[in-house]
Write an enzyme that holds these catalytic residues in place. Structure first.
Site, PDB file in Angstrom:
ATOM      1  N   ASN A   7       0.853  -1.102   0.057  1.00 52.72           N
ATOM      2  CA  ASN A   7      -0.045  -0.055  -0.018  1.00 52.72           C
ATOM      3  C   ASN A   7       0.945   1.212  -0.012  1.00 52.72           C
ATOM      4  OD1 ASN A   7      -2.369   1.461   0.395  1.00 52.72           O
ATOM      5  ND2 ASN A   7      -1.871   1.995   2.448  1.00 52.72           N
ATOM      6  N   HIS A  10       0.795   5.078   1.203  1.00 56.12           N
ATOM      7  CA  HIS A  10       0.305   6.064   2.151  1.00 56.12           C
ATOM      8  C   HIS A  10       1.002   7.383   2.137  1.00 56.12           C
ATOM      9  CE1 HIS A  10      -2.297   6.868   5.502  1.00 56.12           C
ATOM     10  NE2 HIS A  10      -1.285   7.616   6.209  1.00 56.12           N
ATOM     11  N   ALA A  27       6.294  12.704  -4.773  1.00 58.09           N
ATOM     12  CA  ALA A  27       7.379  11.809  -4.167  1.00 58.09           C
ATOM     13  C   ALA A  27       6.674  10.299  -4.134  1.00 58.09           C
ATOM     14  CB  ALA A  27       7.534  12.313  -2.708  1.00 58.09           C
TER      15      ALA A  27
HETATM   16  C1  GAR Z   1      -2.475   8.673  -3.086  1.00 59.69           C
HETATM   17  O1  GAR Z   1      -1.918  10.053  -2.488  1.00 59.69           O
HETATM   18  C2  GAR Z   1      -2.467   7.845  -1.858  1.00 59.69           C
HETATM   19  O2  GAR Z   1      -1.400   7.958  -0.977  1.00 59.69           O
HETATM   20  C3  GAR Z   1      -3.769   7.839  -1.112  1.00 59.69           C
HETATM   21  O3  GAR Z   1      -4.651   8.210  -2.143  1.00 59.69           O
HETATM   22  C4  GAR Z   1      -4.132   9.007  -3.228  1.00 59.69           C
HETATM   23  C5  GAR Z   1      -4.407   8.214  -4.637  1.00 59.69           C
HETATM   24  O4  GAR Z   1      -3.998   8.759  -5.476  1.00 59.69           O
HETATM   25  N1  GAR Z   1      -4.147   6.854  -0.296  1.00 59.69           N
HETATM   26  C6  GAR Z   1      -4.554   6.999   0.557  1.00 59.69           C
HETATM   27  O5  GAR Z   1      -4.903   8.094   1.492  1.00 59.69           O
HETATM   28  C7  GAR Z   1      -4.799   5.577   1.633  1.00 59.69           C
HETATM   29  N2  GAR Z   1      -4.758   5.830   3.095  1.00 59.69           N
HETATM   30  P1  GAR Z   1      -3.846   8.147  -6.881  1.00 59.69           P
HETATM   31  O6  GAR Z   1      -5.373   7.593  -7.304  1.00 59.69           O
HETATM   32  O7  GAR Z   1      -3.904   9.400  -7.965  1.00 59.69           O
HETATM   33  O8  GAR Z   1      -2.837   7.383  -7.073  1.00 59.69           O
END
Ligand code: GAR
Length: 208
Positions: A125, A127, A191
């Site tokens: 995952n 985060h 990042a």
């Molecule tokens: C990302 O920033 C990820 O770290 C976060 O959701 C976003 C998804 O962006 N995840 C969480 O907050 C999980 N707890 P993306 O769909 O553009 O990859």
């Protein structure tokens, strides 16, 4: 013929690096970063299947545009729950696609048994915080509210807690004066897009 007994026509090609499955609920920019690293030749992997619990999620469009198989995880109207029988179906779909490593990329439901048991130490995952700080949702807002001068992102193995599994890699990101939740999240995402391919590379090398 591969040593898994799957040859041509099975739809599963085990000759091109680690076979990835991606689960996401949103835009899919992290999945895009994984694809970009594969295209650039810096990650020896292939995405075999992308699943989303949100039929409208842009991650599905991105995958379809690349000719990647997609599917919707139907959680039967539950907003956050990931029912056990649906986790079992999800595990079976990933296994049928030949997935070796599952990447959660903005997937907003808690993975539990039986999905965890189907992929032991093989679910990652990403985060948007330096875990163990700020688990849960909208971690960039939590960081701003806490007044920290530094946050970042973490790739970790998934266990049955919320954002608690063993950490694989982290990258630090400064919190700047005048940051809004949006500007901080955007900097953290830059990042993330470096970190996720690097973490998959690290895990793949250790599994080799
Ligand atoms: C990302 O920033 C990820 O770290 C976060 O959701 C976003 C998804 O962006 N995840 C969480 O907050 C999980 N707890 P993306 O769909 O553009 O990859």
């Amino acid at each position: 013929m591969s040593n898994l007994g799957l040859g041509r026509g099975s739809g599963v090609d085990y000759t091109k690096g680690m076979v990835l499955g991606v689960l996401g609920s949103g835009s899919g920019s992290n999945m895009q970063a994984i694809l970009d690293a594969i295209d650039a030749g810096t990650l020896d992997a292939r995405i075999a299947l992308v699943l989303s619990d949100n039929p409208e999620a842009y991650i599905l469009e991105r995958a379809k545009n690349r000719g990647i198989a997609t599917g919707v995880i139907d959680c039967g109207g539950f907003r956050t729950k990931f029912p056990e029988e649906i986790q079992a179906i999800t595990a079976a779909r990933l296994q049928e696609a030949g997935v070796e490593l599952v990447c959660l990329a903005g997937f907003l439901r808690l993975v539990k048994q039986p999905l965890l048991a189907a992929f032991p130490s093989r679910i990652l995952n990403i985060h948007p915080a330096l875990l163990p700080a700020f688990p849960g949702l909208e971690s960039w807002k939590q960081a701003l509210d806490a007044g920290v001068t530094e946050s970042g992102c973490t790739v970790h193995f998934v266990d049955d807690g919320m954002d608690t599994g063993p950490i694989i890699l982290q990258e630090r990101v400064p919190v700047l004066a005048g940051d809004t939740p949006e500007s901080l999240h955007a900097r953290i995402q830059m990042a993330e897009h470096r970190l996720y391919p690097a973490a998959i590379r690290k895990v793949a090398a250790e599994l080799d």
